[in-house]
Design a protein around this motif. Structure first.
Motif, PDB file in Angstrom:
ATOM      1  N   ALA A   1      -0.999   1.261  -8.279  1.00  0.00           N
ATOM      2  CA  ALA A   1      -0.598   1.225  -6.864  1.00  0.00           C
ATOM      3  C   ALA A   1       0.378   0.089  -6.617  1.00  0.00           C
ATOM      4  CB  ALA A   1      -1.832   1.037  -5.981  1.00  0.00           C
TER       5      ALA A   1
ATOM      6  N   ALA B   1      -3.219  -2.223  -1.593  1.00  0.00           N
ATOM      7  CA  ALA B   1      -2.634  -2.035  -2.929  1.00  0.00           C
ATOM      8  C   ALA B   1      -3.422  -2.850  -3.952  1.00  0.00           C
ATOM      9  CB  ALA B   1      -1.168  -2.441  -2.928  1.00  0.00           C
TER      10      ALA B   1
ATOM     11  N   CYS C   1      -5.420  -1.338  -7.081  1.00  0.00           N
ATOM     12  CA  CYS C   1      -5.105  -1.798  -8.442  1.00  0.00           C
ATOM     13  C   CYS C   1      -6.383  -2.257  -9.131  1.00  0.00           C
ATOM     14  CB  CYS C   1      -4.110  -2.954  -8.405  1.00  0.00           C
ATOM     15  SG  CYS C   1      -2.430  -2.432  -8.131  1.00  0.00           S
TER      16      CYS C   1
ATOM     17  N   VAL D   1       0.060   5.474  -6.380  1.00  0.00           N
ATOM     18  CA  VAL D   1      -0.093   5.290  -4.932  1.00  0.00           C
ATOM     19  C   VAL D   1       0.873   4.223  -4.439  1.00  0.00           C
ATOM     20  CG1 VAL D   1      -1.691   4.646  -3.083  1.00  0.00           C
ATOM     21  CG2 VAL D   1      -2.564   5.874  -5.064  1.00  0.00           C
TER      22      VAL D   1
END
Ligand SMILES: Nc1ncnc2c1ncn2[C@@H]1O[C@H](COP(=O)(O)OP(=O)(O)OP(=O)(O)O)[C@@H](O)[C@H]1O
Ligand SMILES: [Mg+2]
Length: 877
Positions: A534, A524, A528, A560
């Motif tokens: 995300a 993540a 990002c 996401v």
């Protein structure tokens, strides 16, 4: 001061447990103090902080700040238990909304209950009521479904309810069958694909009868989602978790205030008496057991409390409640149940012998399955995710209204570049050795530590919210998105499927499933930093944060979600466009269910499995009994085989795995259907050598056996027995040894790869020539043994060719020819100038950047054990 330090350590420990890097946790605690939420917030805010602080850092991060607009990952919600009013505020449900017309029992409980016109006719508790069943005086027993005057036109009645509340034109065939079974008081087991609409099968009875439907559901997030949806469609519902009960909601539920009561299996035992009162009062139309595969040990999400649900049949039957004319029907529903699981469910829930099995196709024609070789090293995720990054990045450039197709990327082939591959093969061969050398105590240690790195599906309280109520608003049908390709239960024409092939992939969110909590955060963060909106989702993150992520996901504020399996069972979001599995799933059941969260609007969606073909998948650590371990290996092995298969339509393989006969030739969408199978290989020679080495070993063992038996008879002591036991292993030829023998015997195979032979072994096993000789199960064949058919193969010495489709790992290994020393040369490799040169060259190419110790970060702190050791050291100070 000391106290603060201890608190700080505890917070750091918790953050590490959530999956954060130790160094980030320490830094966060230093900056914001010993507050778990503030610290988590601080870390999660990292990319944004960096972007704001270092606006010139990269183009990507600029996009991220711009694109994010509002901060998607706010931890602004206070942590701790959330009251029902908060959850409604939080999700914006209007409490003052209009009541559902089915919410007929009077609000003020002190004034007693009223019954709906449909319920009238029996003013008092049934005279035959069982003496043990204490009925609250003001609640009145009502009639059974057949007295609801549902005539032959019940289907029209249902269709008009369906239209009015949900905006659907008509029931699907399987929904009709399930409802017909319920109307005739039959139990039913509904097996239908993910996203096909199973929920309606148990929601309609509540609308149709005015009685209550009790739904047993495994997760709070799932119950919440369904209640929220129902409220939007004008149906009142509530959920009761297993946490501290909120008496007011539970009391109202048991007095018949809500059309549907969602309850976790853990709470059912406690609620038997109140539910019996409810059955005698407003009436219970049905017990629905959703995600019923959780009942079975043979399923992928076994939950022990689901096995206790036989209490439903025991306590809500005519023998127990005399006023009932029929046992209250049970409806069990799932999208992933093999035949074995089905039998187990029926038996375990004490469902009747006449249980109606409503079976539809598991085939999801709009899902485009593919399997790709993961090219990620520990250094970067870019190689695997560059298409995703490009897709969301481009979307911003060209605007949201245009279609993009990100699935095809010639660069993203299923085979890695050679340098990555070299890395892996070495790791892989090392793994084969290491696996065997690991002592059992070390294994145990690693399970204990590693278990803490993964989420297992165990409890209901994924949100830490005890309960919630959702009062029906006027149905808002504008929110329904009409499907372009509705999931249907009748055969789908070829033309329609081919049309999908041409469709572009529409815009929508992606879910990436990863095995460990740490990876949720790492990926993540990586996304990002690349400008994608995300968020990470794992069970150990603060509950308020998880609720926020759910909200943002449903409101399309996130592009996401990177999650463990903690995210999403049964989550019904229509426009999920991509499900990416990053790493081997633990079973095909789990895989298919998770993949099924894509494309619920019927439009094209991608289901991509990224896995390292050069590595044998491993089981996620968990405490398992011996039989469970065997089963877990079997399921993992099936999953591995699915990934290695290069010749069969993916959809066909998946559907057939569930015992369904796939009526189509192929799906026309998956990577195999699109790219076609690889060129066939004649492996006659290799297969012969492989089988002959096995046969020779067997013969050799048989010859030496007589001697050993003689020794055993002569010396009956422990040492000899132990020796014999060790020697018994010699009977089985270890796979690595087998390959070494092949390389040694046939110089032309000296440069062949272990992976290639593993692939061949799988093929030979599937043809019935060899089998696993070890009692334990393994994902890959480890101690190959000739079968009778294999013996024939060796003896027949046939000349004809043996064509096979090479498996994915065979193809991968075929890309790179490597030099191997033979077994007899082990240990003296470095003395051989050529081998030494090759090895040094490989090392130079694959050299990884060394950990920087100079920055005060020790390499040992990168491992779980290292971090924990450091924590213990801090605590002991
Ligand atoms: N008769 C119908 N006609 C059109 N759409 C329908 C119909 N029945 C249900 N749907 C839609 O199908 C979608 C999926 O429904 P649902 O959540 O019940 O799926 P499910 O079968 O329970 O999936 P899962 O196995 O993942 O839980 C919903 O958005 C619902 O509105
Ligand atoms: Mg469902």
């Amino acid at each position: 001061m000391d106290g603060e330090a201890v608190n700080g350590d505890a917070v750091v420990a918790q953050l590490v447990e959530m999956g954060f890097e130790y160094s980030s946790a320490v830094e966060a605690v230093k900056v914001v103090g010993a507050s778990i939420n503030d610290a988590a917030d601080y870390i999660l805010d990292g990319p944004r902080r960096t972007n704001l602080g270092e606006s010139t850092s990269s183009d990507c991060s600029k996009v991220c700040v711009k694109a994010s607009g509002k901060r998607a990952l706010s931890l602004s919600q206070p942590s701790g238990k959330m009251q029902q009013s908060n959850i409604l505020d939080h999700f914006g449900t209007k409490r003052q909304a209009k009541r559902s017309k089915f919410n007929v029992v009077k609000d003020d409980l002190n004034e007693g209950s009223k019954v709906s016109p449909a319920m009238k006719g029996n003013g008092n508790a049934h005279p035959d009521m069982h003496p043990e069943t204490k009925i609250t005086p003001e609640i009145i027993a009502v009639d059974c479904p057949e007295e609801l005057h549902l005539g032959a036109d019940w289907e029209q009645q249902v269709d008009s309810l369906l239209q009015k509340h949900f905006g659907h034109a008509s029931l699907k065939k399987f929904q009709r069958e399930a409802l017909a079974a319920w109307l005739s008081h039959q139990d039913s087991l509904v097996l239908a694909a993910t996203g096909s609409g199973k929920s309606l099968c148990f929601q309609i009875p509540a609308l149709l009868t005015g009685k209550v439907v009790v739904v047993i559901s495994p997760l709070i997030s799932l119950m919440h989602d369904q209640c929220l949806k129902l409220a939007k469609h004008g149906v009142s519902a509530c959920f009761l978790g297993s946490g501290q009960p909120d008496n007011s909601v539970e009391k109202k539920a048991m007095e018949g205030k809500y059309g549907l009561i969602y309850v976790c299996p853990e709470s059912i035992l406690r609620l038997i008496k109140p539910l019996q009162n409810l059955a005698a009062g407003r009436g219970i139309a049905l017990f629905a057991i959703d995600e019923v595969h959780c009942v079975s040990k043979w399923g992928h999400d076994f939950r022990p409390d689901y096995r206790k649900l036989c209490v439903l049949r025991e306590n809500f039957s005519t023998s127990k409640m005399k006023f009932l004319k029929f046992d209250i029907p049970l409806m069990a529903l799932t999208a992933t149940a093999t035949n074995r699981v089905r039998e187990d469910v029926i038996q375990c829930l004490c469902m009747s012998k006449e249980t109606k099995i409503v079976l539809t196709s598991f085939f999801r024609p709009n899902l485009r399955f593919s399997v790709k070789h993961s090219r990620t090293s520990s250094r970067t995720y870019k190689k695997d995710f560059h298409v995703l990054i490009k897709t969301y990045g481009m979307r911003r450039k060209i605007g949201d209204n245009q279609h993009l197709d990100c699935a095809e990327d010639s660069d993203n082939t299923s085979v890695s570049s050679e340098d990555d591959y070299c890395d892996r093969c070495e790791d892989d061969e090392a793994n084969l050795v290491n696996n065997d050398n690991t002592s059992s105590s070390e294994r145990k240690l690693s399970v204990e530590y590693l278990e803490d790195e993964t989420d297992t599906f165990q409890g209901v309280d994924d949100w830490d919210v005890p309960c919630g109520e959702f009062l029906g608003e006027s149905p808002n049908l504008s929110q329904e998105i009409c499907s372009s390709f509705e999931m249907s239960d009748s055969p789908i024409e070829l033309e329609e499927r081919l049309k999908l092939q041409q469709e572009p992939l529409e815009h929508g969110p992606t879910i990436i499933y990863v095995p460990t909590r740490k990876e949720t955060l790492a990926i993540a963060k990586f996304l990002c930093n690349c400008g994608i909106k995300a968020a990470a989702y794992n069970a150990k993150l603060p509950k308020s944060y998880l609720r926020q992520v759910h909200k943002d996901f449903h409101e399309d504020n996130l592009e996401v979600i990177v999650a463990t399996l903690a995210f999403g069972m049964g989550i019904d979001k229509l426009n999920v466009r991509r499900i990416i599995h990053y790493g081997w799933p633990q079973s095909l059941e789990a895989y298919y269910q998770e993949a099924g969260r894509a494309g619920r609007d019927g439009k094209l969606a991608d289901c991509i499995l990224f896995a390292n073909f050069a590595r044998t998948p491993t089981l996620l650590p968990s405490q398992r009994s011996e039989s469970q371990l065997k089963l877990a290996y079997k399921m993992l092995s099936d999953c591995h085989r699915y990934g290695m298969d290069t010749a069969n339509c993916r959809a066909r393989s998946l559907v057939e795995y569930f015992g369904e006969h796939f009526i189509y030739e192929k799906c026309y969408l998956c990577d195999v259907c699109i790219n076609g199978p690889p060129e066939m290989l004649n492996v006659r020679e290799e297969a012969d050598v492989f089988m002959q080495v096995l046969a020779a070993h067997k013969k050799q063992y048989a010859l030496s056996r007589g001697n050993r038996e003689y020794i055993a008879d002569s010396y009956d002591d422990d040492i000899t027995r132990c020796d014999i036991k060790q020697r018994q292993n010699v009977e089985k030829l270890y796979f690595k040894l087998l390959v070494s023998k092949i390389r040694e015997q046939s110089p032309r195979y000296i440069a062949t790869d272990m992976l290639w032979w593993q692939g061949l072994a799988r093929v030979m096993e599937s043809k019935g020539y060899i089998q696993e000789g070890d009692a334990k199960t393994h994902v890959q064949i480890k101690y190959p043994e000739l079968t009778e058919r294999g013996q024939d193969f060796v003896q027949s010495q046939r000349e004809e060719s043996l064509y096979i489709f090479p498996e994915a790992d065979m193809l991968l290994s075929g890309r790179k020819r490597k030099s191997f020393s033979t077994f007899s040369e082990w240990g003296k490799g470095w003395a051989d100038p050529e081998i030494r040169r090759q090895r040094l060259e490989r090392r130079r190419l694959n050299k990884r950047p060394r950990e920087r110790k100079s920055k005060g970060f020790k390499a040992s702190q990168k491992t779980v054990r290292g971090r924990l050791a450091k924590l213990l050291k801090l605590k002991s100070r």
